[in-house]
Design a protein around this motif. Structure first.
Motif, PDB file in Angstrom:
ATOM      1  N   CYS A 144       0.950  -1.187  -0.145  1.00  0.00           N
ATOM      2  CA  CYS A 144       0.047   0.074  -0.030  1.00  0.00           C
ATOM      3  C   CYS A 144       0.911   1.245  -0.036  1.00  0.00           C
ATOM      4  CB  CYS A 144      -1.014  -0.266   1.264  1.00  0.00           C
ATOM      5  SG  CYS A 144      -1.974   1.537   1.411  1.00  0.00           S
ATOM      6  N   ALA A 145       0.841   2.028  -1.097  1.00  0.00           N
ATOM      7  CA  ALA A 145       1.391   3.185  -1.171  1.00  0.00           C
ATOM      8  C   ALA A 145       0.483   4.336  -1.179  1.00  0.00           C
ATOM      9  CB  ALA A 145       2.449   3.248  -2.304  1.00  0.00           C
ATOM     10  N   LEU A 146       0.993   5.481  -0.223  1.00  0.00           N
ATOM     11  CA  LEU A 146       0.055   6.716  -0.408  1.00  0.00           C
ATOM     12  C   LEU A 146       1.108   7.805  -0.804  1.00  0.00           C
ATOM     13  CD1 LEU A 146      -2.551   8.273   0.637  1.00  0.00           C
ATOM     14  CD2 LEU A 146      -1.540   8.527   2.777  1.00  0.00           C
ATOM     15  N   VAL A 147       0.537   8.524  -1.954  1.00  0.00           N
ATOM     16  CA  VAL A 147       1.105   9.610  -2.491  1.00  0.00           C
ATOM     17  C   VAL A 147       0.545  10.973  -2.391  1.00  0.00           C
ATOM     18  CG1 VAL A 147       2.409  10.449  -4.641  1.00  0.00           C
ATOM     19  CG2 VAL A 147       2.320   7.860  -3.977  1.00  0.00           C
ATOM     20  N   GLY A 148       1.022  12.003  -1.807  1.00  0.00           N
ATOM     21  CA  GLY A 148       0.582  13.212  -1.636  1.00  0.00           C
ATOM     22  C   GLY A 148       1.258  14.380  -2.230  1.00  0.00           C
ATOM     23  N   VAL A 149       0.727  15.182  -3.278  1.00  0.00           N
ATOM     24  CA  VAL A 149       1.305  16.224  -3.610  1.00  0.00           C
ATOM     25  C   VAL A 149       0.518  17.454  -3.431  1.00  0.00           C
ATOM     26  CG1 VAL A 149       2.397  15.099  -5.558  1.00  0.00           C
ATOM     27  CG2 VAL A 149       0.276  15.714  -5.959  1.00  0.00           C
ATOM     28  N   PRO A 150       1.014  18.674  -3.340  1.00  0.00           N
ATOM     29  CA  PRO A 150       0.318  19.997  -2.983  1.00  0.00           C
ATOM     30  C   PRO A 150      -0.612  20.298  -4.150  1.00  0.00           C
ATOM     31  CG  PRO A 150       2.740  20.513  -3.608  1.00  0.00           C
ATOM     32  CD  PRO A 150       2.582  18.912  -3.594  1.00  0.00           C
ATOM     33  N   VAL A 151      -1.515  20.874  -3.777  1.00  0.00           N
ATOM     34  CA  VAL A 151      -2.756  21.476  -4.592  1.00  0.00           C
ATOM     35  C   VAL A 151      -2.748  22.962  -4.597  1.00  0.00           C
ATOM     36  CG1 VAL A 151      -5.052  21.547  -5.036  1.00  0.00           C
ATOM     37  CG2 VAL A 151      -4.313  19.416  -4.314  1.00  0.00           C
ATOM     38  N   LEU A 152      -2.709  23.756  -5.718  1.00  0.00           N
ATOM     39  CA  LEU A 152      -3.237  25.018  -5.676  1.00  0.00           C
ATOM     40  C   LEU A 152      -4.449  25.522  -5.559  1.00  0.00           C
ATOM     41  CD1 LEU A 152      -0.754  25.801  -8.777  1.00  0.00           C
ATOM     42  CD2 LEU A 152      -0.169  25.863  -6.459  1.00  0.00           C
ATOM     43  N   PRO A 153      -4.811  26.719  -5.308  1.00  0.00           N
ATOM     44  CA  PRO A 153      -6.223  26.999  -5.095  1.00  0.00           C
ATOM     45  C   PRO A 153      -6.777  27.133  -6.429  1.00  0.00           C
ATOM     46  CG  PRO A 153      -4.807  28.871  -4.576  1.00  0.00           C
ATOM     47  CD  PRO A 153      -3.761  27.780  -4.545  1.00  0.00           C
ATOM     48  N   PRO A 154      -8.207  27.112  -6.568  1.00  0.00           N
ATOM     49  CA  PRO A 154      -8.870  27.347  -7.875  1.00  0.00           C
ATOM     50  C   PRO A 154      -8.381  28.537  -8.579  1.00  0.00           C
ATOM     51  CG  PRO A 154     -10.542  26.511  -6.320  1.00  0.00           C
ATOM     52  CD  PRO A 154      -9.413  26.986  -5.467  1.00  0.00           C
ATOM     53  N   GLY A 155      -7.994  28.346  -9.537  1.00  0.00           N
ATOM     54  CA  GLY A 155      -7.408  29.384 -10.496  1.00  0.00           C
ATOM     55  C   GLY A 155      -6.062  29.909 -10.306  1.00  0.00           C
ATOM     56  N   GLY A 156      -5.202  29.064  -9.408  1.00  0.00           N
ATOM     57  CA  GLY A 156      -4.053  29.713  -8.835  1.00  0.00           C
ATOM     58  C   GLY A 156      -2.975  29.513  -9.936  1.00  0.00           C
ATOM     59  N   ALA A 157      -2.099  30.481  -9.726  1.00  0.00           N
ATOM     60  CA  ALA A 157      -0.917  30.671 -10.738  1.00  0.00           C
ATOM     61  C   ALA A 157      -0.064  29.570 -10.584  1.00  0.00           C
ATOM     62  CB  ALA A 157      -0.215  31.864 -10.831  1.00  0.00           C
ATOM     63  N   ASP A 158       0.797  29.221 -11.575  1.00  0.00           N
ATOM     64  CA  ASP A 158       1.828  28.287 -11.757  1.00  0.00           C
ATOM     65  C   ASP A 158       2.810  28.365 -10.597  1.00  0.00           C
ATOM     66  OD1 ASP A 158       3.517  25.889 -12.298  1.00  0.00           O
ATOM     67  OD2 ASP A 158       4.228  27.109 -13.885  1.00  0.00           O
ATOM     68  N   GLU A 159       2.912  27.696  -9.709  1.00  0.00           N
ATOM     69  CA  GLU A 159       3.929  27.880  -8.806  1.00  0.00           C
ATOM     70  C   GLU A 159       4.956  26.721  -8.701  1.00  0.00           C
ATOM     71  OE1 GLU A 159       2.009  28.419  -5.011  1.00  0.00           O
ATOM     72  OE2 GLU A 159       0.544  29.850  -5.503  1.00  0.00           O
ATOM     73  N   GLY A 160       5.066  26.257  -9.838  1.00  0.00           N
ATOM     74  CA  GLY A 160       6.003  25.078 -10.042  1.00  0.00           C
ATOM     75  C   GLY A 160       5.553  23.863  -8.989  1.00  0.00           C
ATOM     76  N   ALA A 161       6.394  23.530  -7.961  1.00  0.00           N
ATOM     77  CA  ALA A 161       6.080  22.381  -7.410  1.00  0.00           C
ATOM     78  C   ALA A 161       5.230  22.780  -6.168  1.00  0.00           C
ATOM     79  CB  ALA A 161       7.235  21.583  -6.875  1.00  0.00           C
ATOM     80  N   GLY A 162       5.029  23.912  -5.906  1.00  0.00           N
ATOM     81  CA  GLY A 162       3.997  24.405  -4.836  1.00  0.00           C
ATOM     82  C   GLY A 162       4.958  24.719  -3.654  1.00  0.00           C
ATOM     83  N   GLY A 163       6.162  24.505  -3.364  1.00  0.00           N
ATOM     84  CA  GLY A 163       6.770  24.860  -2.162  1.00  0.00           C
ATOM     85  C   GLY A 163       6.628  23.786  -1.401  1.00  0.00           C
ATOM     86  N   ARG A 164       7.759  23.678  -0.532  1.00  0.00           N
ATOM     87  CA  ARG A 164       7.492  22.449   0.431  1.00  0.00           C
ATOM     88  C   ARG A 164       6.918  22.770   1.892  1.00  0.00           C
ATOM     89  NH1 ARG A 164      11.670  18.967  -1.031  1.00  0.00           N
ATOM     90  NH2 ARG A 164      13.047  19.535  -2.652  1.00  0.00           N
TER      91      ARG A 164
END
Length: 401
Positions: free
Chosen positions: A381-401
């Motif tokens: 079982c693997a759980l992968v989580g990545v940051p989500v930008l707000p609706p209409g958010g600008a491109d922030e690359g990876a979103g910051g740590r």
């Protein structure tokens, strides 16, 4: 305090100095003693009123006007010089025009520095002497000396204050530039880290996979599959967009999930997929979306290759995606669970090349996290989580740590 803040403070101090003259002027105007002609008083008072408005405007908006202190110097000198020509008669009280001397000397310190302020102080001491010799002001010599020393003391005091304000503004500006430079270096290092992770994933997911497919090809279908894998790997290496792998600057969660589901079903047609729906209109940055897609593909591929109980018998695989908001912000979480053979996930060397590069390394470089649980005979079982930008958010690359 920035450089603009320093200009605002200097302007405010000079404005307050001009306002401090108001009681003296009003008192002299209301007295019954001799008064200077209106043709001299009105231009001087109006000039200072205009300069006061300009100084207050600079104090509010912070737009530097270097000529303003020089204007105060010019008006103050002109008023004191012309007073000798319009002085009505001898007076035992100091005429209000002499109150312009400290202001003029302080404005000189703000305009040019200690040397100019000291020169203006000596000039005004001389002009005051002429006023007394000319009969416009009659005081004992001791009072004259003390008053002149006060004017000369204003010069270094005003210069020290102005220099301190300007030095503080320069230091803050330098600190801001250093912070911007450090942020630029950090962004460059992060971009290099993401690029390294991207190339590592390309080599593992496409190049090595194409070589393995080619080595295992035994018939026409196998050779055709090897050829398609080789073309896909070549396209990724040359920077072209492989079919089904295109990700724009920002990707809506629902659209990304279509790519995730399509990739998983292509690798394991029997996989069970449970998506997050519309995802509340949330979007992911380019790096986070690509990292998630790559990680899920590698996890499904590992389940098919290594999780089965025999040749051609991949284990059941289930994908479940959800958008969750917690203490670390909003994230897209994808659980990839298989009922295969499993492995000792905590054993040394358990994170093989695919898990270390295409899954953990890629996701971490995009600001996400990976949690893996597995044990022989219990599946993985693997759980992968990545940051989500707000609706209409600008491109922030990876979103910051």
């Amino acid at each position: 305090m920035t450089a603009r803040g320093g200009h605002r403070i200097v302007a405010l101090v000079l404005a307050l100095a001009v306002l401090s003259l108001v009681p003296t002027v009003v008192s002299a105007t209301a007295s019954r003693g001799p008064r200077p002609p209106a043709g001299w008083t009105v231009p001087v008072v109006v000039s200072y009123a205009v300069l006061l408005v300009l100084l207050l405007a600079q104090a509010v908006h912070g737009r530097p006007r270097p000529w303003l202190p020089w204007a105060l110097v010019a008006v103050g000198d002109a008023a004191l010089v012309t007073w000798l020509l319009v002085a009505p008669e001898r007076a035992e009280q100091a005429p209000w025009v002499l109150a312009l001397s400290p202001l003029t000397v302080g404005a000189g310190a703000a305009a040019a520095g200690l040397g100019v302020a000291t020169g203006l102080g000596l000039l005004h001491v001389g002009l005051r002497a002429l006023v007394q010799v000319g009969g416009g002001w009659v005081v004992p010599p001791t009072a004259f000396v003390l008053d002149s020393l006060l004017v000369l003391v204003v010069a270094p005091a005003a210069w020290v204050a102005v220099a301190a304000v300007r030095s503080s503004g320069v230091r803050v500006e330098q600190a801001r530039l250093r912070a911007e430079d450090a942020a630029a270096r950090e962004a460059a290092a992060r971009a290099a880290e993401l690029e390294d992770a991207r190339w590592d994933a390309i080599v593992h997911d496409d190049v090595l996979a194409a070589l393995a497919t080619t080595a295992q090809a035994q018939d026409a279908d196998g050779r055709a599959e090897a050829r398609r894998a080789a073309l896909t790997a070549l396209a990724r290496v040359e920077g072209e967009v492989a079919p089904g792998a295109a990700v724009p600057a920002t990707v809506p969660v629902d659209r990304l999930w279509q790519d995730v589901a399509g990739t998983a079903l292509a690798l394991h047609p029997g996989a069970e997929v449970d998506g997050p729906g519309a995802g509340g209109g949330a979007v992911l940055g380019r790096d986070a979306a690509e990292a998630l897609l790559t990680a899920v593909a590698e996890l499904v591929r590992n389940a098919v290759r290594h999780g089965g109980t025999g040749p051609g018998a991949p284990p059941p695989v289930r994908l479940r995606g959800r958008v969750r908001t917690g203490a670390t912000g909003t994230r897209l979480l994808v659980e990839v669970r298989d009922a295969g053979r499993g492995f000792a996930a905590r054993a040394p060397g358990a994170w093989r090349l695919g898990l270390a590069v295409s899954v953990r390394g890629r996701v971490r470089s995009a600001g996400g996290q990976v949690h893996l649980r597995s044990w022989p005979g219990t599946g993985t079982c693997a759980l992968v989580g990545v940051p989500v930008l707000p609706p209409g958010g600008a491109d922030e690359g990876a979103g910051g740590r």
